[in-house]
Design a protein around this motif. Sequence first.
Motif, PDB file in Angstrom:
ATOM      1  N   LEU A 253       0.838  -1.328   0.073  1.00  0.00           N
ATOM      2  CA  LEU A 253       0.184   0.048   0.086  1.00  0.00           C
ATOM      3  C   LEU A 253       0.764   1.243   0.108  1.00  0.00           C
ATOM      4  CD1 LEU A 253      -2.690  -1.087   2.510  1.00  0.00           C
ATOM      5  CD2 LEU A 253      -3.314  -0.579   0.329  1.00  0.00           C
ATOM      6  N   ARG A 254       1.795   1.419   0.707  1.00  0.00           N
ATOM      7  CA  ARG A 254       2.708   2.511   0.764  1.00  0.00           C
ATOM      8  C   ARG A 254       3.458   2.556  -0.506  1.00  0.00           C
ATOM      9  NH1 ARG A 254       7.953   4.172   1.517  1.00  0.00           N
ATOM     10  NH2 ARG A 254       8.592   2.074   1.706  1.00  0.00           N
ATOM     11  N   ARG A 255       3.954   1.705  -1.319  1.00  0.00           N
ATOM     12  CA  ARG A 255       4.502   1.727  -2.551  1.00  0.00           C
ATOM     13  C   ARG A 255       3.608   2.372  -3.542  1.00  0.00           C
ATOM     14  NH1 ARG A 255       6.775  -3.385  -1.268  1.00  0.00           N
ATOM     15  NH2 ARG A 255       5.458  -4.402  -2.674  1.00  0.00           N
ATOM     16  N   GLN A 256       2.274   2.020  -3.258  1.00  0.00           N
ATOM     17  CA  GLN A 256       1.092   2.493  -4.195  1.00  0.00           C
ATOM     18  C   GLN A 256       0.941   4.040  -3.871  1.00  0.00           C
ATOM     19  OE1 GLN A 256       0.254   0.407  -6.684  1.00  0.00           O
ATOM     20  NE2 GLN A 256       1.879  -0.842  -5.834  1.00  0.00           N
ATOM     21  N   ARG A 257       1.620   4.518  -3.108  1.00  0.00           N
ATOM     22  CA  ARG A 257       1.344   5.925  -2.511  1.00  0.00           C
ATOM     23  C   ARG A 257      -0.035   6.077  -1.712  1.00  0.00           C
ATOM     24  NH1 ARG A 257       5.284   9.094  -4.884  1.00  0.00           N
ATOM     25  NH2 ARG A 257       5.957   8.278  -6.929  1.00  0.00           N
ATOM     26  N   ARG A 258      -0.426   5.015  -0.979  1.00  0.00           N
ATOM     27  CA  ARG A 258      -1.496   5.055  -0.169  1.00  0.00           C
ATOM     28  C   ARG A 258      -1.248   4.858   1.451  1.00  0.00           C
ATOM     29  NH1 ARG A 258      -5.187   0.376  -2.783  1.00  0.00           N
ATOM     30  NH2 ARG A 258      -6.300   0.630  -1.115  1.00  0.00           N
ATOM     31  N   SER A 259      -0.516   5.937   1.698  1.00  0.00           N
ATOM     32  CA  SER A 259       0.265   5.896   3.153  1.00  0.00           C
ATOM     33  C   SER A 259      -0.547   5.796   4.151  1.00  0.00           C
ATOM     34  CB  SER A 259       1.039   7.002   3.329  1.00  0.00           C
ATOM     35  OG  SER A 259       2.082   7.135   2.294  1.00  0.00           O
ATOM     36  N   MET A 260      -2.001   6.465   4.118  1.00  0.00           N
ATOM     37  CA  MET A 260      -2.760   6.492   5.025  1.00  0.00           C
ATOM     38  C   MET A 260      -3.484   5.248   5.376  1.00  0.00           C
ATOM     39  SD  MET A 260      -3.240   9.372   6.675  1.00  0.00           S
ATOM     40  CE  MET A 260      -5.021   9.257   7.355  1.00  0.00           C
ATOM     41  N   ASP A 261      -3.646   4.297   4.135  1.00  0.00           N
ATOM     42  CA  ASP A 261      -4.209   3.081   4.257  1.00  0.00           C
ATOM     43  C   ASP A 261      -3.330   2.025   4.763  1.00  0.00           C
ATOM     44  OD1 ASP A 261      -6.948   4.124   3.086  1.00  0.00           O
ATOM     45  OD2 ASP A 261      -5.831   3.570   1.134  1.00  0.00           O
ATOM     46  N   ALA A 262      -2.007   2.500   4.465  1.00  0.00           N
ATOM     47  CA  ALA A 262      -0.807   1.518   4.719  1.00  0.00           C
ATOM     48  C   ALA A 262      -0.715   1.256   6.439  1.00  0.00           C
ATOM     49  CB  ALA A 262       0.320   1.894   4.292  1.00  0.00           C
ATOM     50  N   ARG A 263      -0.959   2.458   6.916  1.00  0.00           N
ATOM     51  CA  ARG A 263      -0.866   2.603   8.541  1.00  0.00           C
ATOM     52  C   ARG A 263      -1.468   1.551   9.121  1.00  0.00           C
ATOM     53  NH1 ARG A 263      -1.190   9.063   8.974  1.00  0.00           N
ATOM     54  NH2 ARG A 263       0.724   9.666   7.361  1.00  0.00           N
ATOM     55  N   VAL A 264      -2.610   1.075   8.799  1.00  0.00           N
ATOM     56  CA  VAL A 264      -3.575   0.108   9.691  1.00  0.00           C
ATOM     57  C   VAL A 264      -2.826  -1.328   9.642  1.00  0.00           C
ATOM     58  CG1 VAL A 264      -5.863  -0.829   9.989  1.00  0.00           C
ATOM     59  CG2 VAL A 264      -5.567   1.509   9.297  1.00  0.00           C
TER      60      VAL A 264
ATOM     61  N   GLY B 179       4.735   7.855   7.541  1.00  0.00           N
ATOM     62  CA  GLY B 179       4.289   9.000   8.253  1.00  0.00           C
ATOM     63  C   GLY B 179       3.591   8.858   9.575  1.00  0.00           C
ATOM     64  N   GLU B 180       3.854   7.721  10.172  1.00  0.00           N
ATOM     65  CA  GLU B 180       3.463   7.574  11.655  1.00  0.00           C
ATOM     66  C   GLU B 180       4.606   7.300  12.674  1.00  0.00           C
ATOM     67  OE1 GLU B 180      -0.467   5.609  12.345  1.00  0.00           O
ATOM     68  OE2 GLU B 180       0.785   4.375  13.784  1.00  0.00           O
ATOM     69  N   ALA B 181       4.634   8.188  13.654  1.00  0.00           N
ATOM     70  CA  ALA B 181       5.741   7.754  14.467  1.00  0.00           C
ATOM     71  C   ALA B 181       5.318   6.495  15.377  1.00  0.00           C
ATOM     72  CB  ALA B 181       5.803   8.856  15.686  1.00  0.00           C
TER      73      ALA B 181
END
Length: 206
Positions: free
Chosen positions: A118-129, A158-160
Amino acid sequence: GMIALSAERPLEAYHHLLRIWTPGDPAFCEGMQFCCLADFVEAAVSSGREGAAAAVEEFEHRSGPVAAPWLRMTLAYCKALLAPPEQAERFFQDALGPDVQRSPFRHGRCLLAYGEWLRRQRRSMDARVPLRSARDAFDALGAAPWGDRARRELRAAGEASRPRAGRVLDTLTPQELEIAELAAGGLSNKEIGARLYLSHRTVGYL
């Protein structure tokens, strides 16, 4: 191969695991191929080597029309790693179905791979879960290298992430650990004390 994968050295992992698929090699073993298929595919894909798609196709043929649940999950995971972007998410979701939840470590691996994708697809928000869930699963299992990898991916998304807490077992003295192991084996405080030459009160205190 697993050690190399956990340390993010996929090419080294590929060369180790390839031996299990190489007739004539002392490590060649068709039985172990079932256990190592997902690791082999991940190592091959991550290192840009060939052979993963053929291995998955062979397992589909060997499994027949009705594969065992764990093998269905493994094949879905492998296909997700191999699939083009427009098809991969469907396979990831299949791999993360009820079957994989019987294996916490494999569940964490699937969540981690899905989050990375998901992060490689530039879907960082979705990747966090899924990355957050993978981190928590690995921490619960004490799988530190995998938990650290999930933390790095979370930072990149983008999440600590909170520091990894130490395991309770790491805080025990050798004597306390021995007492805990004996207690887990069903021995009473009195029996443990007799074995370790301690009073049962000391055992209870420790």
